[in-house]
Design an enzyme around this catalytic site. Sequence first.
Site, PDB file in Angstrom:
ATOM      1  N   ASP A  30       0.824  -1.211   0.000  1.00 38.89           N
ATOM      2  CA  ASP A  30       0.000   0.000   0.000  1.00 38.89           C
ATOM      3  C   ASP A  30       0.860   1.263   0.000  1.00 38.89           C
ATOM      4  O   ASP A  30       1.967   1.266   0.525  1.00 38.89           O
ATOM      5  CB  ASP A  30      -0.919  -0.025   1.237  1.00 38.89           C
ATOM      6  CG  ASP A  30      -2.051   0.979   1.117  1.00 38.89           C
ATOM      7  OD1 ASP A  30      -2.452   1.314  -0.025  1.00 38.89           O
ATOM      8  OD2 ASP A  30      -2.548   1.434   2.164  1.00 38.89           O
ATOM      9  N   GLY A  31       0.304   2.326  -0.580  1.00 35.10           N
ATOM     10  CA  GLY A  31       0.951   3.639  -0.512  1.00 35.10           C
ATOM     11  C   GLY A  31       1.471   4.169  -1.842  1.00 35.10           C
ATOM     12  O   GLY A  31       2.131   5.213  -1.872  1.00 35.10           O
ATOM     13  N   ASN A  32       1.161   3.485  -2.931  1.00 43.42           N
ATOM     14  CA  ASN A  32       1.647   3.934  -4.241  1.00 43.42           C
ATOM     15  C   ASN A  32       1.133   5.331  -4.610  1.00 43.42           C
ATOM     16  O   ASN A  32       1.881   6.174  -5.096  1.00 43.42           O
ATOM     17  CB  ASN A  32       1.180   2.973  -5.350  1.00 43.42           C
ATOM     18  CG  ASN A  32       1.798   1.609  -5.234  1.00 43.42           C
ATOM     19  OD1 ASN A  32       2.720   1.413  -4.443  1.00 43.42           O
ATOM     20  ND2 ASN A  32       1.300   0.658  -6.006  1.00 43.42           N
ATOM     21  N   ARG A  34      -0.096   7.774  -2.688  1.00 42.14           N
ATOM     22  CA  ARG A  34       0.443   8.859  -1.850  1.00 42.14           C
ATOM     23  C   ARG A  34       1.903   9.138  -2.183  1.00 42.14           C
ATOM     24  O   ARG A  34       2.348  10.274  -2.179  1.00 42.14           O
ATOM     25  CB  ARG A  34       0.276   8.499  -0.359  1.00 42.14           C
ATOM     26  CG  ARG A  34      -1.117   8.781   0.158  1.00 42.14           C
ATOM     27  CD  ARG A  34      -1.368   8.115   1.472  1.00 42.14           C
ATOM     28  NE  ARG A  34      -1.508   6.674   1.308  1.00 42.14           N
ATOM     29  CZ  ARG A  34      -1.330   5.793   2.284  1.00 42.14           C
ATOM     30  NH1 ARG A  34      -0.971   6.195   3.480  1.00 42.14           N
ATOM     31  NH2 ARG A  34      -1.499   4.509   2.050  1.00 42.14           N
ATOM     32  N   HIS A  47       2.124   3.439  -8.976  1.00 41.99           N
ATOM     33  CA  HIS A  47       1.927   2.011  -9.275  1.00 41.99           C
ATOM     34  C   HIS A  47       3.084   1.495 -10.121  1.00 41.99           C
ATOM     35  O   HIS A  47       3.598   0.396  -9.897  1.00 41.99           O
ATOM     36  CB  HIS A  47       0.606   1.783 -10.030  1.00 41.99           C
ATOM     37  CG  HIS A  47      -0.614   2.159  -9.233  1.00 41.99           C
ATOM     38  ND1 HIS A  47      -0.751   1.846  -7.908  1.00 41.99           N
ATOM     39  CD2 HIS A  47      -1.752   2.846  -9.569  1.00 41.99           C
ATOM     40  CE1 HIS A  47      -1.914   2.300  -7.461  1.00 41.99           C
ATOM     41  NE2 HIS A  47      -2.537   2.915  -8.444  1.00 41.99           N
ATOM     42  N   TRP A  79     -11.914  -2.198  -7.829  1.00 41.56           N
ATOM     43  CA  TRP A  79     -12.656  -1.880  -9.070  1.00 41.56           C
ATOM     44  C   TRP A  79     -13.389  -0.550  -8.947  1.00 41.56           C
ATOM     45  O   TRP A  79     -13.719   0.074  -9.948  1.00 41.56           O
ATOM     46  CB  TRP A  79     -13.719  -2.954  -9.369  1.00 41.56           C
ATOM     47  CG  TRP A  79     -13.194  -4.297  -9.741  1.00 41.56           C
ATOM     48  CD1 TRP A  79     -13.270  -5.424  -8.988  1.00 41.56           C
ATOM     49  CD2 TRP A  79     -12.539  -4.688 -10.969  1.00 41.56           C
ATOM     50  NE1 TRP A  79     -12.688  -6.480  -9.645  1.00 41.56           N
ATOM     51  CE2 TRP A  79     -12.238  -6.059 -10.869  1.00 41.56           C
ATOM     52  CE3 TRP A  79     -12.170  -4.002 -12.133  1.00 41.56           C
ATOM     53  CZ2 TRP A  79     -11.600  -6.772 -11.880  1.00 41.56           C
ATOM     54  CZ3 TRP A  79     -11.522  -4.712 -13.138  1.00 41.56           C
ATOM     55  CH2 TRP A  79     -11.244  -6.070 -13.005  1.00 41.56           C
ATOM     56  N   LEU A 141      10.496 -20.929  -4.668  1.00 43.22           N
ATOM     57  CA  LEU A 141       9.592 -19.967  -4.014  1.00 43.22           C
ATOM     58  C   LEU A 141       8.263 -19.999  -4.748  1.00 43.22           C
ATOM     59  O   LEU A 141       8.236 -20.035  -5.981  1.00 43.22           O
ATOM     60  CB  LEU A 141      10.202 -18.551  -4.113  1.00 43.22           C
ATOM     61  CG  LEU A 141       9.284 -17.385  -3.745  1.00 43.22           C
ATOM     62  CD1 LEU A 141       9.046 -17.332  -2.230  1.00 43.22           C
ATOM     63  CD2 LEU A 141       9.894 -16.046  -4.198  1.00 43.22           C
ATOM     64  N   ILE A 205      -6.626  -4.671   7.628  1.00 41.22           N
ATOM     65  CA  ILE A 205      -6.427  -5.854   6.778  1.00 41.22           C
ATOM     66  C   ILE A 205      -7.002  -5.624   5.378  1.00 41.22           C
ATOM     67  O   ILE A 205      -6.600  -6.283   4.421  1.00 41.22           O
ATOM     68  CB  ILE A 205      -7.088  -7.104   7.428  1.00 41.22           C
ATOM     69  CG1 ILE A 205      -6.596  -7.310   8.873  1.00 41.22           C
ATOM     70  CG2 ILE A 205      -6.850  -8.359   6.609  1.00 41.22           C
ATOM     71  CD1 ILE A 205      -5.181  -7.800   9.034  1.00 41.22           C
ATOM     72  N   SER A 206      -7.965  -4.701   5.256  1.00 36.22           N
ATOM     73  CA  SER A 206      -8.579  -4.374   3.959  1.00 36.22           C
ATOM     74  C   SER A 206      -9.030  -5.616   3.180  1.00 36.22           C
ATOM     75  O   SER A 206      -8.774  -5.729   1.985  1.00 36.22           O
ATOM     76  CB  SER A 206      -7.625  -3.525   3.106  1.00 36.22           C
ATOM     77  OG  SER A 206      -7.351  -2.301   3.752  1.00 36.22           O
TER      78      SER A 206
HETATM   79  C1  IPE Z   1      -5.369  -2.726  -0.147  1.00 34.25           C
HETATM   80  O1  IPE Z   1      -5.067  -1.378  -0.290  1.00 34.25           O
HETATM   81  C2  IPE Z   1      -5.341  -3.396  -1.476  1.00 34.25           C
HETATM   82  C3  IPE Z   1      -4.025  -3.529  -2.101  1.00 34.25           C
HETATM   83  C4  IPE Z   1      -2.887  -3.184  -1.596  1.00 34.25           C
HETATM   84  C5  IPE Z   1      -4.041  -4.152  -3.391  1.00 34.25           C
HETATM   85  P1  IPE Z   1      -6.208  -0.270  -0.399  1.00 34.25           P
HETATM   86  O2  IPE Z   1      -5.515   1.024  -0.573  1.00 34.25           O
HETATM   87  O3  IPE Z   1      -7.190  -0.647  -1.445  1.00 34.25           O
HETATM   88  O4  IPE Z   1      -6.904  -0.369   1.028  1.00 34.25           O
HETATM   89  P2  IPE Z   1      -7.831   0.679   1.783  1.00 34.25           P
HETATM   90  O5  IPE Z   1      -8.848   1.139   0.798  1.00 34.25           O
HETATM   91  O6  IPE Z   1      -6.953   1.796   2.221  1.00 34.25           O
HETATM   92  O7  IPE Z   1      -8.389  -0.078   2.942  1.00 34.25           O
HETATM   93  C1  IPE Z   2      -1.674   0.245  -3.318  1.00 32.36           C
HETATM   94  O1  IPE Z   2      -1.441   1.605  -3.322  1.00 32.36           O
HETATM   95  C2  IPE Z   2      -1.888  -0.322  -4.702  1.00 32.36           C
HETATM   96  C3  IPE Z   2      -3.274  -0.740  -4.977  1.00 32.36           C
HETATM   97  C4  IPE Z   2      -4.261  -0.717  -4.120  1.00 32.36           C
HETATM   98  C5  IPE Z   2      -3.538  -1.218  -6.314  1.00 32.36           C
HETATM   99  P1  IPE Z   2      -2.620   2.639  -3.319  1.00 32.36           P
HETATM  100  O2  IPE Z   2      -3.006   2.940  -4.727  1.00 32.36           O
HETATM  101  O3  IPE Z   2      -3.732   2.194  -2.443  1.00 32.36           O
HETATM  102  O4  IPE Z   2      -1.930   3.921  -2.694  1.00 32.36           O
HETATM  103  P2  IPE Z   2      -2.531   4.903  -1.614  1.00 32.36           P
HETATM  104  O5  IPE Z   2      -2.909   4.062  -0.433  1.00 32.36           O
HETATM  105  O6  IPE Z   2      -3.705   5.581  -2.216  1.00 32.36           O
HETATM  106  O7  IPE Z   2      -1.404   5.833  -1.317  1.00 32.36           O
HETATM  107 MG    MG Z   3      -4.124   2.432  -0.478  1.00 31.14          MG
END
Ligand code: IPE
Ligand code: IPE
Ligand code: MG
Length: 259
Positions: A30-32, A34, A47, A79, A141, A205-206
């Site tokens: 997560d965090g791409n 931001r 991403h 989605w 792996l 955990i999302s």
């Molecule tokens: C969880 O991240 C899904 C993936 C990393 C693929 P999200 O960015 O979608 O999660 P929420 O919306 O913050 O819970």
């Molecule tokens: C995770 O990064 C990648 C996916 C959910 C596909 P995000 O796109 O959720 O990045 P943030 O959380 O908005 O920074």
């Molecule tokens: Mg995210």
Amino acid sequence: MIGKRSSQKTAKTEEPDNTAGPQHVAIIMDGNGRWAQKKGKIRTFGHKAGVESVRAGVRFARRAGIKSLTLFAFSSENWKRPEEEVSVLMELFNLVLNSEAKRLHKNGVRLKVIGDVEAFDSKLVDKIRKAEAMTADNHDLVLNIAANYGGRWDIVNAAQSVAQSVAEGELNISDINENIFNRYTSTADLPELDLLIRTGGEHRISNFLLWQCAYAELYFTDVLWPDFNEDVFQQAVDDYKIRQRRFGLTGEQVTTASR
Ligand code: IPE
Ligand code: IPE
Ligand code: MG
């Protein structure tokens, strides 16, 4: 960083008990978005940058002797994001399969995609199946990519398959237990989940591996996914190694059993 803080606390108060390291690690990448926005770029830039972190994660896992690495790439809820972002993610998935499948194969990695894959474009599904078939006999792996994956989906999907087996007379209702049920989940062939890492600073955990998380150790870091690297992975594993996994027992019971 949360993980670091908790490791210091754990080290002082508890006896290390699982120094062998994790067999199965899962990561919520997560965090791409931001990361990109901080740099004044559009979210999809993050991403694309995240692909290098995936490579680093795989490299580390192979070197550290981790048997199974499960990466959350696209959730069943993702989605709902803007169409443009979803389509870039699909394109990226396609490109990465093209560029990485052979390399993974050469490196002894078995690739598996878990999730409701049939919802993807049929060409992409085809590519996924081919990459899975090509790498099917590799054992160094197992790299599981969770795509259109949801933990609740996984459980419901398993329940449907269990019901099907009962309806077909292959399984008695009274024989259904946790072990049998587990065989119907998308991680049936994998070792128990030992460590779940989430980057990006959120503590949730999302809808990732809900069934599998039952006794996983959780590690949260503020590092945004494109900044993830082998050092961050190492910190998470080091933290895991000094935790005492009690599985409901007392600390004393665990210490005695491990002697
Ligand atoms: C969880 O991240 C899904 C993936 C990393 C693929 P999200 O960015 O979608 O999660 P929420 O919306 O913050 O819970
Ligand atoms: C995770 O990064 C990648 C996916 C959910 C596909 P995000 O796109 O959720 O990045 P943030 O959380 O908005 O920074
Ligand atoms: Mg995210």
